[in-house]
Enzyme design. Structure first.
Site, PDB file in Angstrom:
ATOM      1  N   ASP A 169       6.785   3.917   3.620  1.00 39.59           N
ATOM      2  CA  ASP A 169       6.873   4.995   4.599  1.00 39.59           C
ATOM      3  C   ASP A 169       8.334   5.081   5.060  1.00 39.59           C
ATOM      4  O   ASP A 169       9.160   5.727   4.422  1.00 39.59           O
ATOM      5  CB  ASP A 169       5.898   4.674   5.734  1.00 39.59           C
ATOM      6  CG  ASP A 169       5.831   5.757   6.788  1.00 39.59           C
ATOM      7  OD1 ASP A 169       6.233   6.890   6.509  1.00 39.59           O
ATOM      8  OD2 ASP A 169       5.364   5.465   7.915  1.00 39.59           O
TER       9      ASP A 169
ATOM     10  N   ASP B  56       0.818  -1.209   0.000  1.00 40.11           N
ATOM     11  CA  ASP B  56       0.000   0.000   0.000  1.00 40.11           C
ATOM     12  C   ASP B  56       0.856   1.266   0.000  1.00 40.11           C
ATOM     13  O   ASP B  56       0.570   2.216  -0.710  1.00 40.11           O
ATOM     14  CB  ASP B  56      -0.991  -0.004   1.187  1.00 40.11           C
ATOM     15  CG  ASP B  56      -0.327  -0.307   2.534  1.00 40.11           C
ATOM     16  OD1 ASP B  56       0.909  -0.519   2.592  1.00 40.11           O
ATOM     17  OD2 ASP B  56      -1.055  -0.337   3.549  1.00 40.11           O
TER      18      ASP B  56
HETATM   19  P1  IMP Z   1       7.186   1.159   6.446  1.00 35.56           P
HETATM   20  O1  IMP Z   1       7.366   2.195   7.518  1.00 35.56           O
HETATM   21  O2  IMP Z   1       7.643   1.694   5.093  1.00 35.56           O
HETATM   22  O3  IMP Z   1       7.866  -0.120   6.808  1.00 35.56           O
HETATM   23  O4  IMP Z   1       5.657   0.876   6.309  1.00 35.56           O
HETATM   24  C1  IMP Z   1       5.063  -0.153   7.031  1.00 35.56           C
HETATM   25  C2  IMP Z   1       3.567  -0.173   6.948  1.00 35.56           C
HETATM   26  O5  IMP Z   1       3.073   0.890   7.728  1.00 35.56           O
HETATM   27  C3  IMP Z   1       2.898   0.016   5.598  1.00 35.56           C
HETATM   28  O6  IMP Z   1       2.819  -1.167   4.833  1.00 35.56           O
HETATM   29  C4  IMP Z   1       1.519   0.449   6.029  1.00 35.56           C
HETATM   30  O7  IMP Z   1       0.710  -0.668   6.305  1.00 35.56           O
HETATM   31  C5  IMP Z   1       1.796   1.220   7.317  1.00 35.56           C
HETATM   32  N1  IMP Z   1       1.697   2.684   7.096  1.00 35.56           N
HETATM   33  C6  IMP Z   1       2.683   3.559   6.845  1.00 35.56           C
HETATM   34  N2  IMP Z   1       2.200   4.801   6.695  1.00 35.56           N
HETATM   35  C7  IMP Z   1       0.858   4.696   6.842  1.00 35.56           C
HETATM   36  C8  IMP Z   1      -0.230   5.639   6.786  1.00 35.56           C
HETATM   37  O8  IMP Z   1      -0.073   6.856   6.545  1.00 35.56           O
HETATM   38  N3  IMP Z   1      -1.467   5.119   7.019  1.00 35.56           N
HETATM   39  C9  IMP Z   1      -1.697   3.810   7.263  1.00 35.56           C
HETATM   40  N4  IMP Z   1      -0.730   2.900   7.324  1.00 35.56           N
HETATM   41  C10 IMP Z   1       0.537   3.340   7.116  1.00 35.56           C
HETATM   42 MG    MG Z   2       1.270  -2.669   5.410  1.00 32.62          MG
END
Ligand code: IMP
Ligand code: MG
Length: 174
Positions: free
Chosen positions: A102, A99
């Protein structure tokens, strides 16, 4: 959250339009390859379902679950496998679909995991690219939209256990 005003960042029509474009691009890039779409649950289930229907080359589709946010909005910094890839992906051209990127920790982990399992190539495809919060250097090969540092929900993205079913991307105003 319920009494706050919502702000629609990306409409259903905008999402559909971009997915159509990406599907065309991916179909061209994976012509003659062994495409395996690896969809990360739960956040990417809606995006994956819409994206794969715009892909015209033969593709296998599998799902994997990693640990992620839980109920709060902060990344735990650690990625764990909750449910692993159900197939042997050795020799496949793996396209990881999520999705959002982040901090990048999840994607970085899954990219390395797919490589370690012998994937012929590994690329990444996300709906949203939240560039400002990166903790590891990773930029998605395909993405639909770049967004600022906002917590967003809808179209698969959750807050608590809710809002994944909302057909557009929104945030709550302060
Ligand atoms: P990462 O920080 O790139 O590892 O992201 C991990 C997970 O955090 C993503 O796959 C999303 O499920 C969740 N995530 C990150 N940012 C958001 C947001 O703004 N809304 C909802 N979920 C988020
Ligand atoms: Mg996720």
């Amino acid at each position: 959250m319920n009494d706050k005003k919502i702000n629609i960042l990306i409409s259903k029509d905008q999402i559909n339009e971009r997915i159509e474009q990406l599907g065309t691009e991916i179909s061209k890039d994976y012509l003659g390859k062994k495409l395996y779409v690896l969809s990360l649950l739960r956040g990417s289930f809606i995006y994956t379902a819409d994206l794969v229907r715009q892909i015209t080359v033969p593709t296998k589709i599998g799902f994997m679950t990693t640990s992620s946010y839980g109920d709060d909005e902060e990344s735990k910094g650690l990625v764990n496998i909750v449910n692993d890839i159900p197939d042997n992906i050795s020799g496949f051209d793996v396209l990881i679909v999520d999705d959002i990127v982040d901090t990048g920790l999840t994607m970085d982990f899954v990219v390395n995991h797919a490589k370690s399992l012998g994937a012929a190539s590994v690329k990444t495809c996300v709906l949203l690219n939240k560039v400002e919060r990166r903790k590891v250097e990773i930029s998605p090969d395909y993405y639909c939209f770049e967004i600022p540092d906002l917590f967003v929900v809808g179209y698969g993205l959750n807050y608590g256990d809710y809002y994944r079913n909302i057909p557009y991307i929104f945030n709550w105003e302060d």
